[in-house]
Design a protein around this motif. Structure first.
Motif, PDB file in Angstrom:
ATOM      1  N   SER A 154       0.813  -1.216   0.000  1.00 33.44           N
ATOM      2  CA  SER A 154       0.000   0.000   0.000  1.00 33.44           C
ATOM      3  C   SER A 154       0.844   1.262   0.000  1.00 33.44           C
ATOM      4  N   TYR A 155       1.948   1.246   0.740  1.00 34.53           N
ATOM      5  CA  TYR A 155       2.808   2.428   0.753  1.00 34.53           C
ATOM      6  C   TYR A 155       3.419   2.635  -0.641  1.00 34.53           C
ATOM      7  N   ALA A 156       3.789   1.535  -1.262  1.00 36.63           N
ATOM      8  CA  ALA A 156       4.317   1.620  -2.624  1.00 36.63           C
ATOM      9  C   ALA A 156       3.225   2.092  -3.582  1.00 36.63           C
TER      10      ALA A 156
ATOM     11  N   ARG B 243       3.793   4.748   7.887  1.00 35.83           N
ATOM     12  CA  ARG B 243       4.216   3.524   7.204  1.00 35.83           C
ATOM     13  C   ARG B 243       4.500   2.440   8.238  1.00 35.83           C
ATOM     14  N   VAL B 244       3.949   1.280   8.009  1.00 35.93           N
ATOM     15  CA  VAL B 244       4.191   0.157   8.922  1.00 35.93           C
ATOM     16  C   VAL B 244       4.754  -1.009   8.110  1.00 35.93           C
ATOM     17  N   PRO B 245       5.481  -1.921   8.750  1.00 32.13           N
ATOM     18  CA  PRO B 245       6.096  -3.011   7.992  1.00 32.13           C
ATOM     19  C   PRO B 245       5.074  -3.927   7.331  1.00 32.13           C
TER      20      PRO B 245
ATOM     21  N   SER C  92      -2.449  -2.797  -3.719  1.00 35.38           N
ATOM     22  CA  SER C  92      -1.141  -3.325  -4.135  1.00 35.38           C
ATOM     23  C   SER C  92      -0.219  -2.197  -4.593  1.00 35.38           C
ATOM     24  N   ALA C  93       1.045  -2.551  -4.818  1.00 39.32           N
ATOM     25  CA  ALA C  93       2.041  -1.568  -5.238  1.00 39.32           C
ATOM     26  C   ALA C  93       1.726  -1.016  -6.619  1.00 39.32           C
ATOM     27  N   ALA C  94       0.941  -1.778  -7.408  1.00 33.45           N
ATOM     28  CA  ALA C  94       0.619  -1.349  -8.768  1.00 33.45           C
ATOM     29  C   ALA C  94      -0.638  -0.491  -8.811  1.00 33.45           C
TER      30      ALA C  94
ATOM     31  N   ALA D  62      -4.347  -0.003   5.403  1.00 34.89           N
ATOM     32  CA  ALA D  62      -4.251  -0.696   4.120  1.00 34.89           C
ATOM     33  C   ALA D  62      -3.036  -1.610   4.077  1.00 34.89           C
ATOM     34  N   GLY D  63      -3.229  -2.748   3.439  1.00 31.04           N
ATOM     35  CA  GLY D  63      -2.152  -3.725   3.325  1.00 31.04           C
ATOM     36  C   GLY D  63      -2.224  -4.449   1.990  1.00 31.04           C
TER      37      GLY D  63
END
Ligand code: SF4
Ligand code: SF4
Ligand code: SF4
Ligand code: FES
Lengths: 141, 328
Positions: free
Chosen positions: A17-19, A39-41, A108-110, A65-66
């Motif tokens: 989610s951060y990406a 931001r969390v791991p 997702s990152a995308a 979000a994850g």
């Protein structure tokens, strides 16, 4: 008097989610500036107390979000997190916190575009609810 | 009841005499009427102190984590036995170190409800068959037990111990027909404002004595979040938002762990309605994960595990995701 802008706190997992948020940024996709990101791991890093604490401190809405199920960097973090989220979400609603103040998403990152859309949706819903009402007075830390 | 009491003493004596256990945890006569006190018996000559009556309201499983490592026999009602199972499942106590003296339980009597029925202080109380009789300076009263049971006993499904090594008394059939969560469902229907108001009002009574936590078998944490000072999760005072945070998290920590014994509520000096919180948690755990605490010694606690098919209708998952595992 102009209504205060809603303050939204987003906990975003580092790997997806951060990406996704980053992608939204570099792609210059517009989304409401109401969100503050932590931001969390992994989504499983979220202790439901983080959510409760944010609301207690006067945050109007929380988004967690994850990664999508199956995509967690730590294999099953988001599956375990999902169970915690289910309970805390119903419980907060039960004791009188509107359900849209606490929201969850898999991003997702995308999905930079989707990130922006989710932020828009969450912000609009929280705006509709107005500022969070406090239980008694709160102290600023 | 007399019969059960006699048998508890006999079994206790046998266990201590044979050195099968170091310690018996049961109930003794209390110094106040309408009460029984937990007692710890080390010596077979002391077993006559053990009693059994409708005032044995504490959940004795609470003490087990404090004596872990020793061989202990414990008197257990239905709810106590479920807490024992939950503690075993969480690895806090060992099955082989515990001898469960199981007692099918008819329900415990709500002392406060009786106290509210009379004018003046109750000085003496006794139990006979289906009735509780009380006496004060210038009054007497007789109450039907059935009408004065604790709320948790009225919605209790498992009166008989779910595990026991020694069973005293006749098993009572499980009451699974019961509409256990009727009250919770009613509450859910109230408006968001009403719910918020009631919660605030109820938690506003709390004086943060933490008796509820001390009474609960599952609150065995060495350091409770509420006592943490680094990070300090919540302030120490009686600010309503801190009280709310304390109660939200205490209840949440019970997810998949609470057996609805009601001990927390009975311990509370301010009569805070605590079960109204934990019961909601229990209901959600049952709805989401089809889990009830303390019934199965092999089932992992629901929040320590997962299924890829867990419900996620409350999560924004995007159109492309069906909630099933993708891409692996
Ligand atoms: S409230 Fe939570 S942290 Fe405190 S003792 Fe109970 S389970 Fe542990
Ligand atoms: S939270 Fe209360 S009702 Fe639940 S197990 Fe603990 S003492 Fe019993
Ligand atoms: S026992 Fe009652 S007053 Fe004491 S901390 Fe618990 S809810 Fe608050
Ligand atoms: S790493 Fe993203 S949810 Fe676990």
């Amino acid at each position: 008097m102009k209504e205060r802008e809603p303050k939204i706190l987003a906990f975003l997992c580092n790997w997806c989610s951060y990406a996704g948020a980053d992608l939204a940024g570099v792609s210059r996709i517009q989304y409401p500036p109401n969100v503050r990101v932590i931001r969390v791991p992994c989504s499983s890093r979220i202790n439901p107390f983080f959510i409760v604490k944010a609301l207690q401190q006067g945050i109007d809405g929380v988004l967690v979000a994850g990664c999508h199920p199956g995509d967690c960097h730590y294999i099953s973090g988001n599956y375990v997190a999902r169970r915690k989220f289910a309970i805390i979400k119903s419980f907060l609603e039960y004791i009188g916190i509107e359900k849209d103040r606490v929201q969850f998403a898999w991003i997702s990152a995308a999905e930079g575009l989707r990130f922006a859309e989710v932020i828009k949706e969450v912000t609009e819903k929280v705006r509709g609810l107005g500022p969070i009402r406090k239980w008694g007075k709160i102290r600023r830390v | 009841m007399q019969d059960v009491q006699r048998k508890i003493r006999e079994e206790a004596k046998k266990l201590l005499a044979a050195r099968s256990v170091d310690l018996i945890i049961g109930f003794e006569e209390a110094s106040l009427p309408l009460r029984a006190s937990p007692v710890f018996i080390h010596n077979e000559d002391d077993v006559e102190a053990l009693v059994w009556n409708c005032f044995c309201e504490n959940n004795l499983a609470t003490y087990l984590t404090k004596v872990a490592g020793r061989k202990v026999a414990v008197v257990a009602k239905g709810c106590d036995s479920r807490s024992i199972v939950a503690l075993i499942v969480e690895g806090q106590i060992k099955r082989e170190e515990i001898i469960v003296i199981g007692i099918p339980c008819q329900g415990m009597v709500d002392r406060r409800k009786i106290e509210k029925e009379v004018q003046g202080e109750i000085l003496e109380a006794g139990e006979k068959n289906d009735e509780v009789s009380v006496r004060g300076d210038d009054f007497e009263g007789v109450f039907k037990k059935e009408d004065y049971l604790y709320p948790s006993c009225r919605t209790c499904e498992y009166h008989s111990p779910v595990i026991s090594d020694i069973l005293i008394g006749e098993k009572i059939k499980e009451n699974t027909e019961l509409d256990e969560y009727a009250e919770t469902i009613e509450y859910e229907k109230k408006s968001i404002n009403e719910r918020r108001e009631y919660f605030g009002r109820e938690m506003g009574k709390c004086i943060r004595c933490y008796a509820c936590r001390q009474a609960c078998p599952m609150c065995y944490c060495e350091e409770c979040f509420v006592d943490n000072s680094y990070p300090k999760w919540i302030e120490k005072g009686l600010d309503l938002s801190d009280l709310a945070a304390w109660h939200i998290m205490r209840a949440y920590h019970q997810a998949g762990r609470c057996v609805d014994c009601g001990s927390c509520e009975r311990a509370c000096p301010m009569e805070v309605n605590l079960r109204f919180l934990t019961r909601k948690i229990n209901k959600e755990v049952k709805d989401y994960f089809d889990f009830e605490t303390g019934l199965d010694i092999k089932a992992p606690p629901p929040l320590t595990t997962f299924s890829p098919d867990d419900r996620q209708d409350f999560i924004h998952s995007g159109e492309e995701s069906t909630g099933e595992s993708r891409g692996d």
